[in-house]
Design a protein around this motif. Structure first.
Motif, PDB file in Angstrom:
ATOM      1  N   ILE A 687       0.846  -1.208   0.000  1.00 29.49           N
ATOM      2  CA  ILE A 687       0.000   0.000   0.000  1.00 29.49           C
ATOM      3  C   ILE A 687       0.877   1.252   0.000  1.00 29.49           C
ATOM      4  CG2 ILE A 687      -1.666   1.321   1.365  1.00 29.49           C
ATOM      5  CD1 ILE A 687      -2.827  -1.401   2.281  1.00 29.49           C
ATOM      6  N   PHE A 688       1.953   1.212   0.795  1.00 29.88           N
ATOM      7  CA  PHE A 688       2.881   2.353   0.804  1.00 29.88           C
ATOM      8  C   PHE A 688       3.581   2.517  -0.548  1.00 29.88           C
ATOM      9  CE2 PHE A 688       2.983   1.884   5.585  1.00 29.88           C
ATOM     10  CZ  PHE A 688       2.400   3.111   5.836  1.00 29.88           C
ATOM     11  N   ILE A 689       3.892   1.403  -1.225  1.00 26.04           N
ATOM     12  CA  ILE A 689       4.505   1.488  -2.562  1.00 26.04           C
ATOM     13  C   ILE A 689       3.534   2.157  -3.525  1.00 26.04           C
ATOM     14  CG2 ILE A 689       5.330   0.138  -4.538  1.00 26.04           C
ATOM     15  CD1 ILE A 689       6.359  -1.955  -2.542  1.00 26.04           C
ATOM     16  N   LYS A 690       2.272   1.790  -3.419  1.00 26.18           N
ATOM     17  CA  LYS A 690       1.245   2.399  -4.266  1.00 26.18           C
ATOM     18  C   LYS A 690       1.204   3.915  -4.064  1.00 26.18           C
ATOM     19  CE  LYS A 690      -3.728   2.880  -4.658  1.00 26.18           C
ATOM     20  NZ  LYS A 690      -4.975   2.742  -3.931  1.00 26.18           N
ATOM     21  N   GLU A 691       1.381   4.312  -2.807  1.00 23.58           N
ATOM     22  CA  GLU A 691       1.363   5.746  -2.477  1.00 23.58           C
ATOM     23  C   GLU A 691       2.719   6.410  -2.703  1.00 23.58           C
ATOM     24  OE1 GLU A 691       0.140   5.603   1.564  1.00 23.58           O
ATOM     25  OE2 GLU A 691      -1.950   5.080   1.108  1.00 23.58           O
ATOM     26  N   GLU A 692       3.689   5.601  -3.214  1.00 20.99           N
ATOM     27  CA  GLU A 692       5.059   6.059  -3.506  1.00 20.99           C
ATOM     28  C   GLU A 692       5.777   6.525  -2.241  1.00 20.99           C
ATOM     29  OE1 GLU A 692       5.032   8.884  -6.686  1.00 20.99           O
ATOM     30  OE2 GLU A 692       4.144   7.484  -8.127  1.00 20.99           O
ATOM     31  N   ASN A 693       5.412   5.967  -1.110  1.00 20.61           N
ATOM     32  CA  ASN A 693       6.083   6.239   0.163  1.00 20.61           C
ATOM     33  C   ASN A 693       7.016   5.057   0.424  1.00 20.61           C
ATOM     34  OD1 ASN A 693       6.894   6.777   2.744  1.00 20.61           O
ATOM     35  ND2 ASN A 693       4.833   7.214   3.539  1.00 20.61           N
ATOM     36  N   TYR A 694       8.185   5.074  -0.247  1.00 17.12           N
ATOM     37  CA  TYR A 694       9.077   3.925  -0.221  1.00 17.12           C
ATOM     38  C   TYR A 694       9.772   3.747   1.128  1.00 17.12           C
ATOM     39  CZ  TYR A 694       8.236   4.555  -5.198  1.00 17.12           C
ATOM     40  OH  TYR A 694       7.630   4.724  -6.415  1.00 17.12           O
ATOM     41  N   TYR A 732      -3.276  -4.744  -7.448  1.00 14.14           N
ATOM     42  CA  TYR A 732      -3.061  -3.371  -7.953  1.00 14.14           C
ATOM     43  C   TYR A 732      -1.731  -3.340  -8.694  1.00 14.14           C
ATOM     44  CZ  TYR A 732      -3.185   1.738  -8.093  1.00 14.14           C
ATOM     45  OH  TYR A 732      -3.239   3.047  -8.511  1.00 14.14           O
ATOM     46  N   PRO A 733      -1.720  -2.751  -9.919  1.00 11.97           N
ATOM     47  CA  PRO A 733      -0.469  -2.741 -10.705  1.00 11.97           C
ATOM     48  C   PRO A 733       0.573  -1.812 -10.085  1.00 11.97           C
ATOM     49  CG  PRO A 733      -2.171  -1.465 -11.830  1.00 11.97           C
ATOM     50  CD  PRO A 733      -2.839  -2.116 -10.657  1.00 11.97           C
ATOM     51  N   LEU A 734       1.721  -2.393  -9.698  1.00  9.94           N
ATOM     52  CA  LEU A 734       2.821  -1.616  -9.134  1.00  9.94           C
ATOM     53  C   LEU A 734       4.021  -1.713 -10.057  1.00  9.94           C
ATOM     54  CD1 LEU A 734       2.591  -2.770  -5.390  1.00  9.94           C
ATOM     55  CD2 LEU A 734       1.641  -0.690  -6.387  1.00  9.94           C
ATOM     56  N   ASN A 735       5.013  -0.882  -9.801  1.00  9.07           N
ATOM     57  CA  ASN A 735       6.271  -0.928 -10.550  1.00  9.07           C
ATOM     58  C   ASN A 735       7.052  -2.149 -10.066  1.00  9.07           C
ATOM     59  OD1 ASN A 735       9.040  -0.536 -11.295  1.00  9.07           O
ATOM     60  ND2 ASN A 735       8.539   1.611 -11.768  1.00  9.07           N
TER      61      ASN A 735
END
Length: 749
Positions: A687-694, A732-735
């Motif tokens: 979920i944090f990756i989705k929000e770009e909060n690495y 959900y599609p992530l990088n």
């Protein structure tokens, strides 16, 4: 049986060829060097060549089929004889061979049977004389006669067991003997067992007919049940051979189609034989579950007998209700369970007597098959020890206890082994324990007024005797064990073998639908589900179709993992009896397991209409809707389960999966906030990756890694396997590069 013999059998029984068998048999007979067999083989070859010559001249006799069948059975007989002769010549250490070599082969069946007549008549005269006027010399003579009879019985048994194929005179002599069941009851019982054991070594059509004759002439339960048990075992062992090459045996068995006693006896026999195949399982249950709980209950009961709760507990302030009465209740349940097992025919005493078969009494093979008789010579010492005893318990145990013959002899041998002083001590202890009790009723036989039940009890005990011999005798590995699990061509264990679907010679039972139904029930109760369904299949055309019929078939298919077929049966059951909760739930469950989610919806909706707060139904319906990609509908029922029981197994994960499918990660975050579960921590990182909060994603993944290390489940997947699995679940599609790099950062930093 060596490979050459097996090849000949295959050619004659399955491939229906004679030429190849002739060549193989020639080589085999030549290697043995037996002139009689070689001469017989030449005659058969000449006869068959003559038959072929006539055929090539366009002449086929009306009797040619019967004549060819006769030639095939003659060749099978020669193969059996050759196999036996080869064994006698080359296996001196084999028990069968060593026993055969010790026997005086100048005797024949008639001379041995004549000896029984002489000894029996003289012994009876001496005993009558001694009863009217006791004479010490007479007593010694009687003892000597008993010893001679004992030796003759063992020789007789061994002679029959190791005998070659019987001649007509042998067969006739035995039939005359069978016609005197009262005078030679004990010996006839031995004869039937010896014939059965001999047939387990080698095929002999006359010995098979003898078992049928013994049943026909039987005038007591011992002879009747021993013979039919032998018939059932031998028909199963030689099923293909009899079905393909011995129509006279098939015809003889079919003659009993309308004999209700034979049918009852046969169904009982195959059911009990099948039950005895799981004696090791029953023994394990007795040793590891039932007996320990009963003993614990008795120990608890004895420990409480001296406690006065009013005085003892109250003075210390304890609550008498703290006493663990559940121990006593559990012991009572186990006693009832044991009684039920015993009533069904379970061999519950094997666990107690299996270690009591090392006495010298059990060295002769014949003694394993003796019907119980306390007057036999080997028990003379026992009789002297107990003839003046006042202990009713010992007498009742031998007369009325549900022990098989072999176990009764073990009990007597153990009494002899104790010695007089030890026995007196045990007498006193037993008398004290049974004081003021009606010992005669302790083992009262509830079947005493039911002749059929008494016959079945006799048969059951004989099967227990057989099981002990084939599994506990010191040379048991040299015998064919009818109770041993068979392996089919696919390498899988054939769980049930004494059933009509596994034996063509049992097909005469197929018209007895009520009894077949009972057999199927028995198999199902004992977890032979595949075999139970085979029996139910036999009943398909018997107008027995009903909801109950299809429920049972569906249940059997469910248990063996055939979910697709189970669905079909449960759907048919639902047509016969709509709205049965049991049917609807099992139908839905099978649909879920077979990924038929659309089909599962209707029965689940019907279940919830009748029971709207049943979490099991609600959870199953929510799962089905989720699998059908109807997550909004799924959440309605999933949230209801969560409201009724937030700890319901799997409900939280189901809600999370529905929310992830709807890509509602905000709701997921709320549900897994502050979790101590590594799976949910990994989800948080995605979920944090989705929000770009690495940074937060990395921190959460480190927490997940530590939680995974502390997790104690076994076997445990690797952290990478769990990481990849939960990523697939995320929806959900992530990088992908970011996902991989964050994992690497967690491992390296």
């Amino acid at each position: 049986m060596d490979p050459a013999s097996e090849k000949i059998l295959s050619n004659l029984i399955e491939l229906n060829t004679i030429a190849d068998s002739l060549e193989l048999l020639k080589q085999r007979v030549d290697s043995i060097g037996n002139w009689d067999l070689n001469n017989t083989l030449e005659k058969i070859e000449y006869s068959y060549n003559s038959m072929l010559d006539f055929m090539l001249q366009n002449y086929i006799s009306k009797e040619s089929k019967k004549e060819r069948l006769k030639l095939q059975t003659d060749l099978l007989s020669i193969n059996d004889k050759a196999d036996r002769l080869y064994r006698l010549k080359n296996n001196e250490d084999d028990l069968y061979v060593s026993t055969f070599n010790k026997i005086n082969r100048e005797k024949n069946i008639s001379t041995i049977l004549e000896k029984f007549t002489i000894y029996t008549q003289e012994l009876k005269a001496l005993e009558d004389s001694n009863n009217s006027n006791y004479n010490k010399n007479n007593a010694k003579t009687i003892q000597k006669f008993k010893e001679e009879i004992e030796i003759n019985r063992i020789d007789f048994f061994n002679f029959i067991w190791t005998s070659d194929q019987w001649t007509n005179s042998d067969y006739e002599a035995v039939n005359l003997f069978l016609a005197n069941p009262k005078e030679f009851s004990f010996e006839i019982s031995l004869l039937i067992s010896a014939v059965t054991l001999s047939l387990l070594e080698y095929f002999d059509i006359k010995k098979i007919n003898t078992l049928f004759d013994a049943y026909l002439l039987a005038q007591n339960n011992e002879h009747r049940m021993r013979s039919i048990i032998g018939i059932a075992i031998i028909l199963k062992l030689y099923d293909k051979r009899i079905s393909n090459r011995y129509p006279e045996i098939t015809e003889r068995i079919n003659n009993y189609k309308n004999d209700t006693q034979f049918i009852d006896d046969f169904f009982f026999t195959i059911t009990q034989l099948q039950y005895s195949c799981i004696t090791d399982k029953i023994t394990s249950k007795m040793n590891n579950d039932i007996l320990p709980n009963i003993m614990q209950g008795n120990k608890f009961k004895n420990s409480q007998s001296n406690i006065n709760f009013k005085e003892g507990f109250v003075q210390n302030g304890e609550n008498p209700e703290w006493t663990d009465i559940n121990i006593e209740v559990k012991a009572e349940k186990k006693i009832n369970e044991m009684k039920k097992m015993c009533k069904e025919g379970a061999d519950i005493y094997m666990s107690s007597f299996r270690h009591m078969k090392n006495y010298d009494f059990f060295r002769p093979i014949a003694h394993w098959f003796y019907p119980f008789d306390k007057n036999i010579e080997p028990l003379s010492k026992y009789n002297k020890m107990v003839e003046n005893t006042n202990n009713k318990m010992i007498k009742v145990l031998l007369n009325n206890a549900p022990f098989c013959n072999s176990d009764k002899y073990s009990f007597c041998m153990s009494i002899i082994g104790l010695g007089d002083l030890a026995k007196m001590s045990i007498d006193a202890q037993l008398d004290e324990q049974v004081e003021n009790q009606d010992i005669e009723n302790a083992f009262k036989n509830s079947n005493s007024n039911n002749p059929q039940k008494l016959a079945q009890e006799t048969g059951r005990h004989y099967i227990f005797d057989l099981y002990r011999f084939f599994n506990l005798y010191s040379y048991n590995n040299q015998f064919y064990n009818p109770f041993k699990k068979e392996i089919n061509v696919e390498g899988k264990s054939i769980s049930a073998k004494f059933i009509p679907s596994e034996c063509q010679q049992y097909h005469f039972l197929n018209n007895y639908h009520d009894k077949l139904f009972n057999l199927a029930e028995f198999l199902m109760r004992n977890e032979w589900y595949n075999d139970s369904d085979k029996i139910y299949e036999l009943l398909y055309d018997s107008n027995i179709q009903s909801a109950s019929y299809y429920q049972r078939r569906g249940f059997c298919c469910e248990k063996i993992g055939n979910y697709k077929q189970a669905i079909t049966y449960f759907q048919k059951a639902n047509l016969y009896q709509p709205n049965s909760k049991w049917t609807l739930y099992h139908l839905a469950d099978m649909c879920l397991k077979e990924n038929c989610y659309d089909t599962a919806l209707e029965p689940l909706i019907q279940l919830i209409e009748s029971d709207p707060n049943n979490n099991k139904y609600l959870f199953a319906l929510a799962t089905a809707y989720h699998k059908c990609n109807k997550d909004e509908e799924a959440l309605k029922y999933a949230y209801k389960v969560y409201y009724l029981n937030a700890e319901y197994n799997g409900i939280k994960n189901l809600i999370i999966d529905c929310l992830l499918s709807m890509q509602n990660t905000d709701k997921v975050s709320e549900m897994i906030m502050g979790t101590d579960n590594y799976e949910e921590s990994i989800l948080s990182s995605f979920i944090f990756i989705k929000e770009e909060n690495y940074v937060s994603a990395h921190e959460m993944l480190k927490i997940a890694s530590n939680q995974w290390i502390k997790d104690t489940q076994k076997p445990k997947p690797t952290f990478k396997q769990e990481y990849d699995r939960i990523y697939e679940r995320f929806h959900y599609p992530l990088n992908n590069d970011i996902v991989a790099m964050l994992y690497d950062a967690t491992i390296l930093r």
